[in-house]
Design a protein around this motif. Structure first.
Motif, PDB file in Angstrom:
ATOM      1  N   GLY A 172       6.005  -1.195 -13.449  1.00  0.00           N
ATOM      2  CA  GLY A 172       6.952  -0.438 -12.641  1.00  0.00           C
ATOM      3  C   GLY A 172       6.815  -0.617 -11.148  1.00  0.00           C
ATOM      4  N   PHE A 173       5.908  -1.487 -10.706  1.00  0.00           N
ATOM      5  CA  PHE A 173       5.688  -1.652  -9.269  1.00  0.00           C
ATOM      6  C   PHE A 173       6.677  -2.664  -8.708  1.00  0.00           C
ATOM      7  N   SER A 174       7.395  -2.281  -7.642  1.00  0.00           N
ATOM      8  CA  SER A 174       8.305  -3.197  -6.956  1.00  0.00           C
ATOM      9  C   SER A 174       8.504  -2.707  -5.537  1.00  0.00           C
ATOM     10  N   THR A 175       8.526  -3.653  -4.604  1.00  0.00           N
ATOM     11  CA  THR A 175       8.782  -3.297  -3.203  1.00  0.00           C
ATOM     12  C   THR A 175      10.224  -3.560  -2.819  1.00  0.00           C
ATOM     13  N   ALA A 176      11.065  -3.926  -3.797  1.00  0.00           N
ATOM     14  CA  ALA A 176      12.469  -4.213  -3.494  1.00  0.00           C
ATOM     15  C   ALA A 176      13.169  -2.938  -3.051  1.00  0.00           C
ATOM     16  N   ALA A 177      14.045  -3.077  -2.035  1.00  0.00           N
ATOM     17  CA  ALA A 177      14.761  -1.912  -1.518  1.00  0.00           C
ATOM     18  C   ALA A 177      15.820  -1.428  -2.498  1.00  0.00           C
ATOM     19  N   ARG A 199       0.830  -1.210   0.000  1.00  0.00           N
ATOM     20  CA  ARG A 199       0.000   0.000   0.000  1.00  0.00           C
ATOM     21  C   ARG A 199       0.862   1.256   0.000  1.00  0.00           C
ATOM     22  N   ALA A 200       1.909   1.267   0.808  1.00  0.00           N
ATOM     23  CA  ALA A 200       2.768   2.453   0.872  1.00  0.00           C
ATOM     24  C   ALA A 200       3.425   2.720  -0.476  1.00  0.00           C
ATOM     25  N   LYS A 201       3.886   1.661  -1.132  1.00  0.00           N
ATOM     26  CA  LYS A 201       4.529   1.839  -2.431  1.00  0.00           C
ATOM     27  C   LYS A 201       3.508   2.304  -3.468  1.00  0.00           C
ATOM     28  N   ALA A 202       2.301   1.725  -3.442  1.00  0.00           N
ATOM     29  CA  ALA A 202       1.267   2.103  -4.403  1.00  0.00           C
ATOM     30  C   ALA A 202       0.859   3.561  -4.224  1.00  0.00           C
ATOM     31  N   GLU A 203       0.776   4.031  -2.972  1.00  0.00           N
ATOM     32  CA  GLU A 203       0.437   5.430  -2.723  1.00  0.00           C
ATOM     33  C   GLU A 203       1.573   6.344  -3.159  1.00  0.00           C
ATOM     34  N   ALA A 204       2.814   5.872  -2.957  1.00  0.00           N
ATOM     35  CA  ALA A 204       3.968   6.705  -3.303  1.00  0.00           C
ATOM     36  C   ALA A 204       4.081   6.925  -4.804  1.00  0.00           C
ATOM     37  N   VAL A 205       3.713   5.929  -5.595  1.00  0.00           N
ATOM     38  CA  VAL A 205       3.828   6.061  -7.058  1.00  0.00           C
ATOM     39  C   VAL A 205       2.523   6.506  -7.701  1.00  0.00           C
ATOM     40  N   GLY A 206       1.491   6.756  -6.886  1.00  0.00           N
ATOM     41  CA  GLY A 206       0.247   7.297  -7.397  1.00  0.00           C
ATOM     42  C   GLY A 206      -0.723   6.291  -7.974  1.00  0.00           C
ATOM     43  N   LEU A 207      -0.548   5.026  -7.649  1.00  0.00           N
ATOM     44  CA  LEU A 207      -1.484   4.023  -8.153  1.00  0.00           C
ATOM     45  C   LEU A 207      -2.826   4.100  -7.437  1.00  0.00           C
TER      46      LEU A 207
END
Length: 690
Positions: free
Chosen positions: A496-501, A468-476
């Protein structure tokens, strides 16, 4: 007559042999003392070397000879089978594949590195006391070793078939391999040579009498003739006491003595060049070698190799025949001619049987797909530093060959993602009370007209908060936006979605899962994701068995006809006019205690027609989600030949293709997955309003 180039024929055979070598090595890695696996790999290497030399792939034959020699030492007990040897030959196998693809593309520096690695594996990392054990010239004949005192003496009578040479067998090579086993005396029998006017240059008339003194077993001697054993006569007799000469050259003018070479000498120096007939590669030779190898190694059912494009062409013809048969049935239905109806029914039966037979011809077991990932997991262990075990289930499940080929890349991304993101490091697993070795499971099962392929792991699971944090950060999604668990997990397939550090050579760019989604959608399939934190994740791919001909349910909406894939249909109900009015504004159907949303296709397609008095509801499903489709009339079952939509219709998501009906009109094929998604969104909106 086949117009295939002999080199292409060899490449087909070589691909199968390289696959056998790879699978055998991966099995051997877990059972290093399994003699049958060692022998199987050795024989595949031996066949690859011999076939490569025959078809002009000299670089491949020379390189493969080194690996064959290394495994020969293992077979003879001169060196142990070790993980280092398996890794070295796996790396060499990749180089062999490159040499098969590019006949003259050898790289001396790369070969030197690989041979050094192979040498260290054979000698245990120490300096080799027998440098020729690996680096031996592939075209040389070694001097016959002196037999120990406890060696066994064998008397052999060798009679090869007359067509041996034209089928690619060089008798001199077989005799040279016998000489490598021990002290060997060879005498050629010329008694079967006919008069000159009856002699056929391509036929073999010689036979041989051999006295061999060796420490090798009878089975190892027979292995020399493994690929001609079924067609030749081989008599073997163990000799005790003094050995009498096989024949005396001074008393028999039709016997020629072939001396045993005392030093390495080239084949051309052993026999005059004119005595060796030209070996003409032929498709029959390839078929013979395959049949012999299959009989010895796996006892396969006899088969005929057919190019895939010919099967595709035949499938197109069957599809056209199905359409023609449908038109015939429609004409017969409106005729009073009994004979015409009889012929139509017989044609329908034959077309149905032909269609089923054609589908079976294109079906291959999923095992051919799953076997590819054993090597991938082997390499992932090295890249990630994790201990990974690959488990498979349902390998006998069959799918269309075209579908399997298109599934290969998506499964690579899913397996890599499970290894890199899903499985924890060994220390973390042990701390969590799990086994140190992570497990990735590939499974397949057939459900109706679909195959469900799953990739699961027993790792850490998907962290919803990070997604969720990544999706919000990239505007999904918008901050705080409400999503179901399924919708949240589906975000991992966004481009382009990835949770990898950080970006690594395995993941981090957000490309792989997007490729998975696009490929599965192009196959008219769906993806389901489930995950439990700390227990692991499962990705399920629902794929149609075939993309050519399907069973469909033909329905009418307004003036148009549409096809619903039959495997997706659960049941059909009647929707009266009163029930239709009552359901307006909520579009829910009460079905055995549960509410099922439904879509009025007449409104969705904007037909501009009035509904029939008694409409029908076709309940369809994908996975655990269901939706009802309201239609005007259910016409019945229909064998649907799928025709692709044009590129102008790429943005039309409601349909997956089209088909031609018996009257020549076109019916569109509904995309059930898309319609179910629309129904579920409609349900969510109505629940939000309520």
């Amino acid at each position: 007559m086949s117009n295939l180039d002999p080199s292409e024929i060899f490449r087909i055979e070589a691909a199968e042999l390289l696959e056998q070598i790879e699978q055998g090595l991966l099995d051997l890695e877990h059972r290093l003392d399994d003699r049958s696996l060692i022998d199987a790999v050795f024989r595949a290497l031996h066949t690859l070397k011999g076939s490569g030399a025959m078809f002009g792939f000299d670089a491949l034959a020379a390189f493969t000879h080194h690996c064959e020699t290394a495994f020969d030492r293992v077979r003879k007990g001169l060196a142990p089978a070790t993980p280092e040897l398996v890794a070295a030959v796996l790396a060499a196998r990749d180089h062999m594949r490159a040499l098969v693809e590019d006949q003259f593309g050898e790289d001396p520096e790369e070969e030197r590195i690989l041979l050094d690695q192979l040498q260290r594996a054979v000698t245990g990392g120490a300096a080799s006391q027998e440098p020729a054990a690996v680096a031996v010239a592939p075209v040389a004949i070694q001097a016959a070793p002196t037999a120990p005192a406890d060696a066994t003496t064998w008397r052999l009578k060798i009679v090869l078939p007359e067509n041996a040479m034209i089928n690619g067998t060089n008798p001199l090579t077989l005799l040279d391999e016998l000489r490598e086993l021990g002290d060997c005396q060879v005498k050629a029998d010329r008694s079967r040579i006919p008069p000159l006017e009856h002699l056929v240059p391509t036929e073999l008339y010689l036979s041989w009498d051999v006295i061999l003194k060796t420490t090798h077993s009878r089975a190892e001697i027979e292995d020399v003739f493994i690929f001609v054993m079924d067609e030749m006569t081989l008599e073997m007799e163990e000799v005790t006491g003094a050995v009498a000469p096989v024949a005396d050259a001074s008393q028999a003018s039709n016997v020629t003595v072939l001396p045993v070479p005392q030093a390495p000498v080239a084949v051309a120096e052993t026999v005059p060049e004119r005595a060796v007939p030209e070996i003409v590669p032929s498709q029959a030779d390839v078929a013979r070698q395959e049949a012999a190898a299959d009989t010895r190694l796996r006892r396969k059912t006899e088969s005929v190799r057919v190019p895939a494009e010919r099967l595709d062409e035949l499938m197109d013809r069957v599809g056209e025949l199905v359409i023609a048969q449908s038109r015939l049935s429609q004409i017969a239905a409106g005729s009073m001619d009994v004979q015409l109806r009889t012929v139509s029914e017989e044609m329908e039966r034959l077309c149905s049987e032909l269609r089923i037979t054609m589908m079976v011809l294109r079906m291959v077991p999923v095992a051919t797909l799953f076997d590819r990932y054993r090597r991938l997991v082997h390499d992932l262990q090295r890249d990630t530093g994790k201990h990974i075990e690959l488990m498979t289930d349902g390998e006998s499940t069959e799918m269309d060959k075209t579908v399997i080929e298109r599934l290969a890349d998506p499964l690579v991304h899913l397996v890599r993602n499970a290894a890199d993101h899903g499985l924890e490091p060994e220390a973390d697993r042990v701390a969590a009370g799990k086994p140190g070795t992570g497990r990735i499971t590939l499974s397949a099962r057939q459900v109706g007209g679909e195959v469900i392929v799953t990739v699961s792991d027993d790792g850490r699971g998907i962290n919803r908060d990070r997604v969720r944090a990544k999706a919000e950060a990239v505007g999904l999604i918008q901050p705080g936006q409400e999503l179901s668990d399924s919708e949240l997990l589906q975000l991992i397939f966004q481009p382009g979605f990835s949770t990898a550090a950080q970006v690594t050579n395995l993941s981090g760019r957000g490309v792989g899962m997007d490729v998975v989604k696009k490929t599965i959608e192009s196959l008219h399939g769906t993806i389901d994701v489930s995950s439990k934190l700390g227990e692991g994740s499962t990705v399920s791919l629902r794929i149609p068995l075939t993309l050519a001909i399907i069973d469909g349910l033909l329905v009418r909406v307004g003036q148009g006809c549409y096809v619903i894939p039959l495997p997706a249909v659960e049941e059909c109900l009647e929707l009266s006019l009163e029930e239709d009015f009552r359901s307006r504004g909520r579009s829910f159907l009460s079905l055995r205690g549960s509410l099922v949303p439904f879509i009025r296709l007449r409104e969705l397609f904007a037909t501009g027609t009035q509904p029939d008095p008694f409409q029908k509801v076709v309940v369809v499903s994908t996975g655990n989600e269901r939706v009802g489709l309201v239609v005007d009339q259910i016409i019945g079952d229909h064998q649907t030949v799928i025709k692709s939509m044009s590129k102008l219709h790429d943005d039309v998501t409601t349909f997956t293709g089209a088909t031609i009906l018996g009257d020549g009109s076109v019916a569109l094929i509904l995309d059930v997955a898309n319609l179910v998604a629309v129904g579920q969104q409609q349900e969510a909106q109505l629940r939000a309003i309520a």
